[in-house]
Design an enzyme around this catalytic site. Structure first.
Site, short mmCIF file in Angstrom:
data_model
loop_
_atom_site.label_atom_id
_atom_site.label_comp_id
_atom_site.label_asym_id
_atom_site.label_seq_id
_atom_site.Cartn_x
_atom_site.Cartn_y
_atom_site.Cartn_z
N HIS A 194 1.02 -1.10 0.17
CA HIS A 194 0.04 0.09 -0.13
C HIS A 194 0.91 1.34 0.03
CE1 HIS A 194 -4.08 -1.83 0.80
NE2 HIS A 194 -3.36 -2.64 1.29
N LYS A 239 14.30 -8.85 -0.02
CA LYS A 239 14.70 -8.86 -1.42
C LYS A 239 14.86 -10.52 -1.80
CE LYS A 239 19.66 -8.22 -0.08
NZ LYS A 239 20.64 -7.78 -0.49
#
Length: 185
Positions: A118, A166
């Site tokens: 978001h 990641k």
């Protein structure tokens, strides 16, 4: 020789195990009616919650254990779970951004997987962040996989309690917060 203690134990334990088995069987058949596709010998234990199951495809011999919650904030997203994947107790999976679990993936207890963001506004429209977890990978207990991770490669181990921010290359052992590759395997 007849053992009263052992016989009483069996009289109590057998109905409990039978009840668990029947409840798991009923839950599996319930979800099979709603899933996009479901392979043979798949088990969905009681207490599993799948939001929008018609967007979820399960392969053969998939095991989804008690307390797992599978959900999406975006209509039309997809979760593809390939053959022989095991998702253990209390795992939370968000497939809003599309999630692919390749064959023989093991996800240990209390893991959380996010596939959307978001940004900086919690009320904004969710942004899809697709994730692929490669074949023969093992996600340890209590791991959090953040939306910024795109790929966890084949034959990768993520250590317990890690926070993965990641992508992780294939044949790696990653641990820590944030998760870093500490060894090639």
């Amino acid at each position: 020789m007849f053992n009263v203690k052992n016989s009483c134990y069996k009289l109590i334990v057998f109905p409990v195990r039978l009840t668990r088995y029947l409840l798991n069987l009923a839950n599996t058949y319930y979800y099979k009616m709603w899933l996009k596709s479901c392979g043979k010998d798949t088990i969905i234990q009681r207490g599993v919650k799948i939001i929008r199951p018609w967007e979820v495809s399960l392969g053969d011999k998939v095991i989804i254990c008690q307390g797992v919650e599978i959900s999406s904030e975006i209509i039309g997203s997809s979760l593809i779970v390939n053959n022989r994947v095991q998702i253990n107790k209390n795992v939370k999976i968000d497939y809003s951004g599309d999630l692919l679990l390749a064959e023989d993936v093991l996800i240990s207890e209390n893991t959380v997987i996010y596939t959307h963001s978001h940004g900086y506004n919690p009320r904004s429209k969710p942004i899809k962040k697709p994730l692929t977890i490669g074949a023969n990978s093992w996600i340890g207990s209590g791991v959090t996989i953040c939306d910024s991770c795109d790929v966890i490669g084949d034959k990768t181990i993520i250590g317990s309690g890690s926070i993965i921010t990641k992508s992780i290359a294939s044949n790696s052992l990653a641990v820590g917060s944030p998760g870093k590759v500490i060894k090639k395997i």
